[in-house]
Design an enzyme around this catalytic site. Structure first.
Site, PDB file in Angstrom:
ATOM      1  N   LYS A 117       0.824  -1.215   0.000  1.00 36.89           N
ATOM      2  CA  LYS A 117       0.000   0.000   0.000  1.00 36.89           C
ATOM      3  C   LYS A 117       0.855   1.261   0.000  1.00 36.89           C
ATOM      4  CE  LYS A 117      -4.406  -1.674   1.773  1.00 36.89           C
ATOM      5  NZ  LYS A 117      -5.484  -1.519   2.779  1.00 36.89           N
ATOM      6  N   LYS A 199      -3.328 -11.467  -7.786  1.00 40.44           N
ATOM      7  CA  LYS A 199      -4.587 -11.623  -7.056  1.00 40.44           C
ATOM      8  C   LYS A 199      -5.694 -10.774  -7.694  1.00 40.44           C
ATOM      9  CE  LYS A 199      -6.391 -10.229  -2.719  1.00 40.44           C
ATOM     10  NZ  LYS A 199      -6.243  -9.541  -1.455  1.00 40.44           N
ATOM     11  N   LYS A 202     -10.161  -5.449  -6.360  1.00 41.49           N
ATOM     12  CA  LYS A 202     -11.226  -4.553  -6.805  1.00 41.49           C
ATOM     13  C   LYS A 202     -10.678  -3.270  -7.399  1.00 41.49           C
ATOM     14  CE  LYS A 202     -12.536  -4.059  -2.012  1.00 41.49           C
ATOM     15  NZ  LYS A 202     -13.674  -4.397  -1.184  1.00 41.49           N
TER      16      LYS A 202
END
Ligand code: TRP
Length: 339
Positions: A117, A199, A202
């Site tokens: 992140k 992965k 979204k």
């Protein structure tokens, strides 16, 4: 003498950031309703975690209710389980502070999710992003949780929670239950339909890479038809076939069929038929969930009632553990003041 058998505790949380994906469903959420009979389950919409990356306030508010509606739509029953919004129970942040004081800085900086992140949001590497797993540890440890159903990507965070619990117990005597993870055996990680070594996320820039739980049937079909496979043309699993393997594990989760059964079913049939079948299985699974989700969102009074009751029930449980922890670390109890 009669003894009431206490069921083991389950806790899990999901962030109200955007729509739920097939990955959220397969890797985590679908397992939650199934645990309700054998366990005392608590499920939380973790809005405090969500603000570690910038959120639009109106969207966050709407998405928190939507996330709760989605959990109920997948089969979580408020008469069996507690479902609540994390920020409604202040004990989460209160315990988080204490636990942070028992967590080495270095343990936080080496978390995969923090590193990822930070790379993704270099303009906003904030303190919350770093202490995110401490808050998650508080979520779990507050309720004497035995089992935490999570996707495999959260395994490192759970490990940190276990370490904090053990360290605290070592210093202050038995306080926290050291929780175990509960990981699905098939489909623990759903991969992107476009880059099957990544992965399913979204936030993927490529809309075809990710299937959302609220996608229309023809959208789901289109995305699966475009899914990246390989040139072999045989439906079988293998490290050399990440795309087909991913589709097989999705189909396996949706239908309950084993990889061998799936391989036999599509023997000699090519990928076109296979992809349509996978899409069909997802569409059939999501159709009743979508209908129930819409019904719940339209009934605001019911939904908010469930969340209010859930928040109150969670707060009662949480305050007991928080008082115990405050006492152990040496805080003066407010009701002990002579006045
Ligand atoms: N970090 C989890 C995720 O992103 C969400 C979460 C927050 C959670 N608190 C939790 C999961 C406690 C399990 C238990 O998926």
């Amino acid at each position: 003498m009669e003894q009431t058998q206490k069921k083991p505790r389950v806790f899990s949380g999901i962030q109200p950031t955007g729509s739920f994906t097939l990955g959220n469903y397969v890797g985590a959420v679908r397992n939650w309703p199934a645990l309700q009979d054998a366990y005392d389950c608590i499920y939380s919409v973790v809005d405090l975690h969500a603000i570690t990356v910038r959120q639009n306030p109106a969207d966050l508010r709407r998405q928190s209710r939507e996330a709760a509606a989605m959990l109920l739509a997948t089969g979580i029953r408020p008469d069996k389980s507690i479902i609540f919004i994390q920020s409604h129970v202040p004990a989460h942040t209160q315990l988080s502070w204490v636990l942070g004081c028992f967590c080495p800085f270095g343990d936080l900086t080496r978390m995969h999710q923090f590193k990822e992140k930070s790379k993704k949001h270099p303009e906003d590497i904030n303190g919350g992003l770093l202490t995110y797993p401490v808050l998650m540890a508080a979520d779990i440890l507050l309720y004497a949780t035995d089992l935490v159903p999570i996707g495999i990507d959260q395994k490192q965070h759970l490990e940190l929670a276990r370490n904090i619990a053990q360290r605290f117990n070592g210093l202050y005597g038995d306080t926290f239950v050291v929780p175990d993870g509960y990981f699905p055996t098939v489909g623990a990680k759903v991969m992107s339909l476009q880059e099957p070594d990544k992965k399913m996320s979204k936030s993927d820039a490529n809309a075809n890479a990710v299937v959302h739980m609220l996608d229309e049937p023809d959208t789901i079909l289109r995305k699966f038809k475009r899914a990246i496979t390989d040139s072999e043309g045989t439906v079988r699993a293998g490290a050399d076939k990440p795309g087909v393997t991913n589709l097989m594990s999705i189909y396996s989760v949706m239908t309950g069929k084993t990889f061998e059964e799936i391989q036999r079913e599509f023997d000699g049939q090519g990928y076109g038929v296979f992809k349509e079948a996978v899409a069909g299985s997802v569409i059939d699974t999501f159709r009743p969930i979508q209908a129930e989700y819409r019904r719940l969102l339209a009934d605001r009074a019911y939904l908010d009632g469930v969340l209010a009751d859930g928040g109150a029930a969670a707060a009662r449980l949480a305050s007991r553990m928080l008082s115990k922890v405050y006492r152990k670390v040496g805080f003066v109890a407010p009701d002990a003041l002579a006045h």
